[in-house]
Design a protein around this motif. Structure first.
Motif, PDB file in Angstrom:
ATOM      1  N   MET A 215      -2.292   5.506  37.702  1.00 25.37           N
ATOM      2  CA  MET A 215      -1.627   4.212  37.872  1.00 25.37           C
ATOM      3  C   MET A 215      -2.638   3.100  38.141  1.00 25.37           C
ATOM      4  O   MET A 215      -2.557   2.012  37.574  1.00 25.37           O
ATOM      5  CB  MET A 215      -0.615   4.313  39.017  1.00 25.37           C
ATOM      6  CG  MET A 215       0.242   3.081  39.207  1.00 25.37           C
ATOM      7  SD  MET A 215       1.456   3.336  40.512  1.00 25.37           S
ATOM      8  CE  MET A 215       2.327   1.768  40.464  1.00 25.37           C
ATOM      9  N   LEU A 216      -3.603   3.369  39.006  1.00 29.12           N
ATOM     10  CA  LEU A 216      -4.622   2.375  39.319  1.00 29.12           C
ATOM     11  C   LEU A 216      -5.513   2.110  38.116  1.00 29.12           C
ATOM     12  O   LEU A 216      -5.958   0.981  37.895  1.00 29.12           O
ATOM     13  CB  LEU A 216      -5.462   2.837  40.509  1.00 29.12           C
ATOM     14  CG  LEU A 216      -4.727   2.959  41.852  1.00 29.12           C
ATOM     15  CD1 LEU A 216      -5.679   3.459  42.929  1.00 29.12           C
ATOM     16  CD2 LEU A 216      -4.111   1.639  42.255  1.00 29.12           C
ATOM     17  N   ALA A 217      -5.792   3.151  37.316  1.00 28.95           N
ATOM     18  CA  ALA A 217      -6.636   2.973  36.133  1.00 28.95           C
ATOM     19  C   ALA A 217      -5.960   2.093  35.090  1.00 28.95           C
ATOM     20  O   ALA A 217      -6.632   1.377  34.337  1.00 28.95           O
ATOM     21  CB  ALA A 217      -6.986   4.330  35.535  1.00 28.95           C
ATOM     22  N   ASP A 218      -4.633   2.119  35.021  1.00 25.90           N
ATOM     23  CA  ASP A 218      -3.901   1.307  34.047  1.00 25.90           C
ATOM     24  C   ASP A 218      -3.687  -0.134  34.497  1.00 25.90           C
ATOM     25  O   ASP A 218      -3.274  -0.973  33.695  1.00 25.90           O
ATOM     26  CB  ASP A 218      -2.531   1.934  33.762  1.00 25.90           C
ATOM     27  CG  ASP A 218      -2.635   3.143  32.863  1.00 25.90           C
ATOM     28  OD1 ASP A 218      -3.688   3.297  32.206  1.00 25.90           O
ATOM     29  OD2 ASP A 218      -1.687   3.943  32.825  1.00 25.90           O
ATOM     30  N   THR A 219      -3.930  -0.413  35.771  1.00 27.13           N
ATOM     31  CA  THR A 219      -3.643  -1.742  36.313  1.00 27.13           C
ATOM     32  C   THR A 219      -4.607  -2.778  35.739  1.00 27.13           C
ATOM     33  O   THR A 219      -5.814  -2.548  35.691  1.00 27.13           O
ATOM     34  CB  THR A 219      -3.737  -1.736  37.852  1.00 27.13           C
ATOM     35  OG1 THR A 219      -2.793  -0.793  38.367  1.00 27.13           O
ATOM     36  CG2 THR A 219      -3.442  -3.112  38.421  1.00 27.13           C
ATOM     37  N   ARG A 220      -4.052  -3.902  35.313  1.00 26.26           N
ATOM     38  CA  ARG A 220      -4.845  -4.986  34.755  1.00 26.26           C
ATOM     39  C   ARG A 220      -4.992  -6.115  35.781  1.00 26.26           C
ATOM     40  O   ARG A 220      -4.640  -5.969  36.941  1.00 26.26           O
ATOM     41  CB  ARG A 220      -4.184  -5.513  33.474  1.00 26.26           C
ATOM     42  CG  ARG A 220      -4.133  -4.494  32.354  1.00 26.26           C
ATOM     43  CD  ARG A 220      -5.546  -4.090  31.900  1.00 26.26           C
ATOM     44  NE  ARG A 220      -5.516  -3.216  30.729  1.00 26.26           N
ATOM     45  CZ  ARG A 220      -5.598  -1.904  30.781  1.00 26.26           C
ATOM     46  NH1 ARG A 220      -5.698  -1.294  31.942  1.00 26.26           N
ATOM     47  NH2 ARG A 220      -5.584  -1.191  29.673  1.00 26.26           N
ATOM     48  N   TRP A 221      -5.509  -7.256  35.323  1.00 24.54           N
ATOM     49  CA  TRP A 221      -5.790  -8.376  36.225  1.00 24.54           C
ATOM     50  C   TRP A 221      -4.542  -8.864  36.948  1.00 24.54           C
ATOM     51  O   TRP A 221      -4.623  -9.312  38.095  1.00 24.54           O
ATOM     52  CB  TRP A 221      -6.408  -9.520  35.422  1.00 24.54           C
ATOM     53  CG  TRP A 221      -7.819  -9.266  35.018  1.00 24.54           C
ATOM     54  CD1 TRP A 221      -8.265  -8.798  33.816  1.00 24.54           C
ATOM     55  CD2 TRP A 221      -8.987  -9.423  35.833  1.00 24.54           C
ATOM     56  NE1 TRP A 221      -9.641  -8.668  33.825  1.00 24.54           N
ATOM     57  CE2 TRP A 221     -10.106  -9.046  35.054  1.00 24.54           C
ATOM     58  CE3 TRP A 221      -9.196  -9.859  37.134  1.00 24.54           C
ATOM     59  CZ2 TRP A 221     -11.402  -9.095  35.534  1.00 24.54           C
ATOM     60  CZ3 TRP A 221     -10.495  -9.902  37.624  1.00 24.54           C
ATOM     61  CH2 TRP A 221     -11.580  -9.514  36.828  1.00 24.54           C
ATOM     62  N   PHE A 222      -3.374  -8.800  36.299  1.00 23.17           N
ATOM     63  CA  PHE A 222      -2.165  -9.374  36.881  1.00 23.17           C
ATOM     64  C   PHE A 222      -1.223  -8.324  37.461  1.00 23.17           C
ATOM     65  O   PHE A 222      -0.173  -8.676  37.988  1.00 23.17           O
ATOM     66  CB  PHE A 222      -1.407 -10.196  35.826  1.00 23.17           C
ATOM     67  CG  PHE A 222      -2.143 -11.422  35.381  1.00 23.17           C
ATOM     68  CD1 PHE A 222      -2.081 -12.591  36.114  1.00 23.17           C
ATOM     69  CD2 PHE A 222      -2.923 -11.401  34.239  1.00 23.17           C
ATOM     70  CE1 PHE A 222      -2.759 -13.730  35.709  1.00 23.17           C
ATOM     71  CE2 PHE A 222      -3.599 -12.532  33.818  1.00 23.17           C
ATOM     72  CZ  PHE A 222      -3.526 -13.696  34.559  1.00 23.17           C
ATOM     73  N   GLY A 223      -1.552  -7.047  37.390  1.00 29.29           N
ATOM     74  CA  GLY A 223      -0.703  -6.018  37.960  1.00 29.29           C
ATOM     75  C   GLY A 223       0.574  -5.792  37.162  1.00 29.29           C
ATOM     76  O   GLY A 223       0.736  -6.278  36.045  1.00 29.29           O
ATOM     77  N   ALA A 224       1.491  -5.036  37.777  1.00 27.29           N
ATOM     78  CA  ALA A 224       2.757  -4.701  37.114  1.00 27.29           C
ATOM     79  C   ALA A 224       3.937  -5.452  37.692  1.00 27.29           C
ATOM     80  O   ALA A 224       5.068  -5.229  37.278  1.00 27.29           O
ATOM     81  CB  ALA A 224       3.016  -3.191  37.223  1.00 27.29           C
ATOM     82  N   GLY A 225       3.699  -6.321  38.667  1.00 27.47           N
ATOM     83  CA  GLY A 225       4.792  -7.083  39.273  1.00 27.47           C
ATOM     84  C   GLY A 225       4.882  -6.810  40.759  1.00 27.47           C
ATOM     85  O   GLY A 225       4.919  -5.649  41.184  1.00 27.47           O
ATOM     86  N   ALA A 226       4.902  -7.865  41.538  1.00 25.11           N
ATOM     87  CA  ALA A 226       4.978  -7.716  43.001  1.00 25.11           C
ATOM     88  C   ALA A 226       6.257  -6.980  43.397  1.00 25.11           C
ATOM     89  O   ALA A 226       7.345  -7.303  42.915  1.00 25.11           O
ATOM     90  CB  ALA A 226       4.935  -9.095  43.660  1.00 25.11           C
ATOM     91  N   GLY A 227       6.108  -5.969  44.246  1.00 24.63           N
ATOM     92  CA  GLY A 227       7.247  -5.211  44.728  1.00 24.63           C
ATOM     93  C   GLY A 227       7.712  -4.093  43.823  1.00 24.63           C
ATOM     94  O   GLY A 227       8.703  -3.423  44.123  1.00 24.63           O
ATOM     95  N   THR A 228       7.018  -3.851  42.730  1.00 26.47           N
ATOM     96  CA  THR A 228       7.479  -2.864  41.738  1.00 26.47           C
ATOM     97  C   THR A 228       6.719  -1.546  41.816  1.00 26.47           C
ATOM     98  O   THR A 228       6.802  -0.741  40.886  1.00 26.47           O
ATOM     99  CB  THR A 228       7.353  -3.441  40.310  1.00 26.47           C
ATOM    100  OG1 THR A 228       5.960  -3.669  40.012  1.00 26.47           O
ATOM    101  CG2 THR A 228       8.114  -4.745  40.170  1.00 26.47           C
ATOM    102  N   PHE A 229       5.969  -1.307  42.865  1.00 21.51           N
ATOM    103  CA  PHE A 229       5.119  -0.115  42.924  1.00 21.51           C
ATOM    104  C   PHE A 229       5.929   1.166  42.708  1.00 21.51           C
ATOM    105  O   PHE A 229       5.591   1.985  41.850  1.00 21.51           O
ATOM    106  CB  PHE A 229       4.396  -0.058  44.272  1.00 21.51           C
ATOM    107  CG  PHE A 229       3.372   1.037  44.367  1.00 21.51           C
ATOM    108  CD1 PHE A 229       2.041   0.768  44.103  1.00 21.51           C
ATOM    109  CD2 PHE A 229       3.733   2.326  44.704  1.00 21.51           C
ATOM    110  CE1 PHE A 229       1.081   1.778  44.184  1.00 21.51           C
ATOM    111  CE2 PHE A 229       2.793   3.345  44.782  1.00 21.51           C
ATOM    112  CZ  PHE A 229       1.462   3.064  44.510  1.00 21.51           C
ATOM    113  N   SER A 230       6.980   1.341  43.494  1.00 16.64           N
ATOM    114  CA  SER A 230       7.757   2.581  43.392  1.00 16.64           C
ATOM    115  C   SER A 230       8.450   2.698  42.045  1.00 16.64           C
ATOM    116  O   SER A 230       8.537   3.787  41.466  1.00 16.64           O
ATOM    117  CB  SER A 230       8.785   2.643  44.523  1.00 16.64           C
ATOM    118  OG  SER A 230       8.140   2.723  45.779  1.00 16.64           O
ATOM    119  N   ALA A 231       8.968   1.557  41.526  1.00 19.89           N
ATOM    120  CA  ALA A 231       9.670   1.591  40.243  1.00 19.89           C
ATOM    121  C   ALA A 231       8.742   2.000  39.112  1.00 19.89           C
ATOM    122  O   ALA A 231       9.083   2.828  38.263  1.00 19.89           O
ATOM    123  CB  ALA A 231      10.297   0.223  39.966  1.00 19.89           C
TER     124      ALA A 231
END
Length: 437
Positions: free
Chosen positions: A316-332
């Motif tokens: 998951m961390l390796a796929d993360t880009r500069w802007f992330g996947a969305g605040a509050g969406t970690f579990s989803a």
């Protein structure tokens, strides 16, 4: 002039009192409900924060505005960096800037080549509202605690909240059935904050005893601070992880450093040399802690976990880009990386969640804001006189949070975020404040 005192002046005073009351309600209600395991504490705290901001806006005078500008002169525009990062995730951008998942979905299903970065608009909007409530509480605190009596009461409330969280952890250790609903990670964070805040309460009691205040009352305040400090120390040093305990030690060292510089009245050169030595020592300790384990740097201070969970987090961390996947969406989003799609993937630390949700830009903004506020509080504590324990305690809490944020997820709870905003606001206000009376 008499009409102003009985008319608009009276209304302004009422609004300021309402802002002060709503501020206390915000942190007490959110904290008490989260410790009790309730789910609506964050919403109640955010509503109280909005009421506090509205009342403060009606009661603010030119002196209050100038005081706010002085307290945030270190970089008031930096404060809006995190809300702006969150808001940017709601705007449509090219999918090449977003999470790889959305690019894969576009390649498979087609459609427009742009869209919002976040994986869930509702979750990100909720975090945006929380960030705005946090900024509101910070600004309101700076304004309403100009007067020292209010600042003292807010300090007592904060130390009491933190002590309750630490006691919940202590009671759960004595009997696992007691306080079972209290989140252990939130209790750990409150315990660390409680050590710093109760030390400030004891310093307040000592300062009161040295001045014209009642000795009996000063002794009573000091004993309350001592008991709260012991309960918090037992929780953070005896019942929490090693890295959380080390984070609390860093905060204690900072308070001791400020106290030594002030009491010995060191010259700027000597104070600078001592501060650099302390910074080098902290860097050596942190380097040792991060080098004890391997893997992504954001996972090196977290507790041990199952191999499958760790592998999912690393992907998951390796796929993360500069802007992330969305605040509050970690579990989803995390469910996608687990072999069991129904199982939740919880963030092992606040830093991991911020990075996965908001990318490098969000994590960088959070660290810059924290370090900038820390420097302002540190120099404010050195420049203040008898009120130096307010910014000193706030700076120590920030140091604890910065380190503990890499070791546990306690800071992800809205109660901890709102309380930290008030702590920082209290420190900033009293680092430049003169009594408004």
């Amino acid at each position: 002039m008499y009409g102003d005192l009985t008319g608009s002046g009276f209304l302004r005073a009422r609004c300021l009192s309402l802002a002060y009351f709503a501020l206390i309600v915000a942190i007490v209600s959110a904290s008490a409900l989260e410790i009790a395991g309730a789910k609506f504490g964050a919403q109640l705290g955010m509503m109280a924060a909005a009421l506090s901001l509205l009342a403060a806006a009606f009661s603010a005078r030119k002196a209050d505005y100038e005081h706010y500008l002085r307290a945030t002169a270190w970089g008031r525009w930096v404060l809006i960096a995190i809300p702006l990062c969150i808001a940017a995730q709601l705007a449509p951008l090219w999918l090449s800037w977003a999470h790889p998942i959305w690019a894969s979905v576009h390649d498979t299903l087609g459609g427009l080549p742009f869209g919002p970065i976040t994986a869930d608009l509702g979750l990100t909007l909720n975090v945006l509202f929380l960030a705005l409530a946090t900024l509101s509480l910070l600004g309101v605190t700076i304004v309403v605690v100009r007067e020292r009596g209010r600042a003292e009461l807010v300090l007592f409330v904060l130390s009491g909240i933190a002590t309750v969280g630490a006691v919940a952890l202590d009671l759960h250790w004595i009997s696992p059935g007691l306080m079972a609903a209290a989140p252990s990670d939130l209790a750990t964070t409150f315990a660390g904050l409680g050590v710093m805040l109760n030390l400030a309460v004891m310093q307040l009691a000592a300062e009161r005893a040295e001045t014209r205040h009642s000795v009996v009352r000063s002794v009573a305040i000091g004993l309350c601070g001592l008991l709260g400090g012991l309960a918090s120390a037992a929780a953070i040093f005896g019942l929490s992880g090693t890295n959380s305990a080390i984070a609390a030690v860093f905060g204690l060292v900072l308070i001791l450093l400020i106290l030594v510089i002030r009491r010995l009245d060191l010259s700027p050169l000597a104070a600078g040399a001592l501060s650099v030595a302390a910074l080098i020592g902290a860097t050596i300790v942190l380097t040792f802690l991060f080098e004890k384990s391997s893997g992504p740097i954001l996972l090196r201070l977290v507790p041990n976990m199952e191999a499958e969970t760790r592998a999912a987090l690393e992907r998951m961390l390796a796929d993360t880009r500069w802007f992330g996947a969305g605040a509050g969406t970690f579990s989803a989003v995390g469910r996608i990386y687990l072999s069991d799609a129904g199982a939740p993937l919880l963030a092992p630390s606040a830093a991991t969640a911020i990075f996965a949700d908001m990318g490098w830009i969000g994590l960088f903004a959070a660290v810059v804001v924290s370090l900038t506020a820390l420097m302002r509080l540190f120099f404010g504590a050195l420049q203040r006189g008898r009120d130096s324990f307010f910014p000193a305690a706030a700076a120590a809490c920030l140091v604890f949070v910065l380190v503990q944020g890499f070791a546990g997820p306690g800071l992800l709870h809205p109660a901890a975020i709102l309380c930290l905003a008030v702590i920082v606001g209290l420190g900033l206000s009293q680092s430049v404040s003169q009594s408004s009376r």
